[in-house]
Design a protein around this motif. Structure first.
Motif, PDB file in Angstrom:
ATOM      1  N   CYS A  37       0.830  -1.203   0.000  1.00  0.00           N
ATOM      2  CA  CYS A  37       0.000   0.000   0.000  1.00  0.00           C
ATOM      3  C   CYS A  37       0.868   1.258   0.000  1.00  0.00           C
ATOM      4  CB  CYS A  37      -0.917  -0.020   1.212  1.00  0.00           C
ATOM      5  SG  CYS A  37      -2.228   1.198   1.167  1.00  0.00           S
ATOM      6  N   HIS A  57     -11.077  13.500  -4.148  1.00  0.00           N
ATOM      7  CA  HIS A  57     -10.161  12.383  -4.432  1.00  0.00           C
ATOM      8  C   HIS A  57      -8.828  12.604  -3.711  1.00  0.00           C
ATOM      9  CE1 HIS A  57      -8.172   9.184  -6.625  1.00  0.00           C
ATOM     10  NE2 HIS A  57      -7.263  10.042  -7.067  1.00  0.00           N
ATOM     11  N   THR A 112      -3.812   5.442 -12.404  1.00  0.00           N
ATOM     12  CA  THR A 112      -5.009   4.684 -12.048  1.00  0.00           C
ATOM     13  C   THR A 112      -4.666   3.246 -11.681  1.00  0.00           C
ATOM     14  OG1 THR A 112      -5.452   4.301 -14.393  1.00  0.00           O
ATOM     15  CG2 THR A 112      -6.611   6.134 -13.342  1.00  0.00           C
ATOM     16  N   TYR A 153      -3.545   0.356  -4.699  1.00  0.00           N
ATOM     17  CA  TYR A 153      -3.630   1.009  -3.394  1.00  0.00           C
ATOM     18  C   TYR A 153      -4.960   0.693  -2.724  1.00  0.00           C
ATOM     19  CZ  TYR A 153      -3.585   4.796   0.076  1.00  0.00           C
ATOM     20  OH  TYR A 153      -3.628   5.523   1.237  1.00  0.00           O
ATOM     21  N   HIS A 154      -6.051   0.881  -3.462  1.00  0.00           N
ATOM     22  CA  HIS A 154      -7.365   0.645  -2.880  1.00  0.00           C
ATOM     23  C   HIS A 154      -7.568  -0.823  -2.522  1.00  0.00           C
ATOM     24  CE1 HIS A 154     -11.750  -0.175  -3.006  1.00  0.00           C
ATOM     25  NE2 HIS A 154     -11.692   0.769  -2.099  1.00  0.00           N
ATOM     26  N   GLY A 164      -3.451   3.376  -8.251  1.00  0.00           N
ATOM     27  CA  GLY A 164      -4.615   3.665  -7.415  1.00  0.00           C
ATOM     28  C   GLY A 164      -5.467   2.436  -7.156  1.00  0.00           C
ATOM     29  N   GLU A 165      -5.651   1.614  -8.177  1.00  0.00           N
ATOM     30  CA  GLU A 165      -6.416   0.369  -8.006  1.00  0.00           C
ATOM     31  C   GLU A 165      -5.707  -0.579  -7.035  1.00  0.00           C
ATOM     32  OE1 GLU A 165      -9.451  -0.352  -8.983  1.00  0.00           O
ATOM     33  OE2 GLU A 165      -9.715   1.458 -10.184  1.00  0.00           O
ATOM     34  N   TYR A 224     -11.389   7.098  -3.392  1.00  0.00           N
ATOM     35  CA  TYR A 224     -11.497   6.157  -4.512  1.00  0.00           C
ATOM     36  C   TYR A 224     -12.809   6.386  -5.280  1.00  0.00           C
ATOM     37  CZ  TYR A 224     -11.705   1.636  -6.944  1.00  0.00           C
ATOM     38  OH  TYR A 224     -11.799   0.650  -7.883  1.00  0.00           O
ATOM     39  N   ALA A 240      -9.975   6.277   2.416  1.00  0.00           N
ATOM     40  CA  ALA A 240      -9.531   5.659   1.160  1.00  0.00           C
ATOM     41  C   ALA A 240     -10.726   5.417   0.231  1.00  0.00           C
ATOM     42  CB  ALA A 240      -8.792   4.346   1.437  1.00  0.00           C
ATOM     43  N   LEU A 241     -11.806   4.910   0.782  1.00  0.00           N
ATOM     44  CA  LEU A 241     -13.001   4.646  -0.025  1.00  0.00           C
ATOM     45  C   LEU A 241     -13.601   5.944  -0.564  1.00  0.00           C
ATOM     46  CD1 LEU A 241     -14.995   2.543  -1.116  1.00  0.00           C
ATOM     47  CD2 LEU A 241     -16.276   2.803   1.028  1.00  0.00           C
ATOM     48  N   LYS A 262     -13.778   7.753  -9.152  1.00  0.00           N
ATOM     49  CA  LYS A 262     -14.587   6.944 -10.082  1.00  0.00           C
ATOM     50  C   LYS A 262     -15.814   7.705 -10.582  1.00  0.00           C
ATOM     51  CE  LYS A 262     -12.359   3.045 -10.056  1.00  0.00           C
ATOM     52  NZ  LYS A 262     -11.651   2.628 -11.250  1.00  0.00           N
ATOM     53  N   MET A 297      -7.680  10.219  -0.616  1.00  0.00           N
ATOM     54  CA  MET A 297      -6.518   9.342  -0.822  1.00  0.00           C
ATOM     55  C   MET A 297      -5.339   9.756   0.057  1.00  0.00           C
ATOM     56  SD  MET A 297      -7.993   7.256  -2.678  1.00  0.00           S
ATOM     57  CE  MET A 297      -6.868   6.072  -3.354  1.00  0.00           C
TER      58      MET A 297
END
Length: 153
Positions: A18, A96, A36, A42-43, A39-40, A82, A78-79, A86, A100
């Protein structure tokens, strides 16, 4: 190895991934592709950190209940970040960035609080200060990056 130790190993490994993915996302150009992709990762890995922190807190509630609440709060950030990226609604970039980077501050806080007593120089600081150092450093960074990218809303 008992269940707690297995979860801890997974949690630590996910934490390293992470941190690396967060740095990767921060350093690359902000567009589809590497940013991105990082980012994916990371999430997804933050989800693992969240689940393992909640599970470990429940297993050792007496000594680790605070991890339950930290896990919920930090993954919530984080959510939030994220989903903002999106959905891309009004002020999505600010949301964002705030979500983040806020979640990155939260993970850094957790690392310092749990391990600060083992880190030279930091182990001389009052324990309470370790809870605030990432926020003190990270908040101006969030503001600076938000101003830098805010005009793209």
């Amino acid at each position: 190895m008992d269940l707690f130790q297995v979860l801890l190993v997974i949690h630590i490994a996910a934490g390293f991934v992470c941190l690396a993915a967060g740095i990767g996302a921060a350093l690359v150009r902000k567009r589809k592709g590497l940013h991105t992709g990082f980012g994916e990762i990371y999430h997804a890995v933050y989800v693992v950190i969240f689940v393992t922190s909640i599970w470990m807190a429940i297993l050792h509630w007496e000594s680790s209940a605070y991890l339950f609440f930290i896990g919920i709060f930090s993954y919530g950030l984080a959510l939030f970040g994220y989903v903002a990226g999106k959905r891309r609604r009004t002020n999505w970039i600010g949301r964002h960035i705030g979500g983040m980077l806020g979640s990155y501050i939260a993970i850094m806080t957790a690392i310092l609080v749990v391990n600060g007593h083992r880190i030279p120089l930091l182990n001389d600081l009052p324990a309470l200060l370790l809870w605030f150092i990432p926020t003190i450093i990270g908040t101006p960074i969030i503001v600076w990056i938000g101003r830098k990218h805010g005009s793209r809303n």
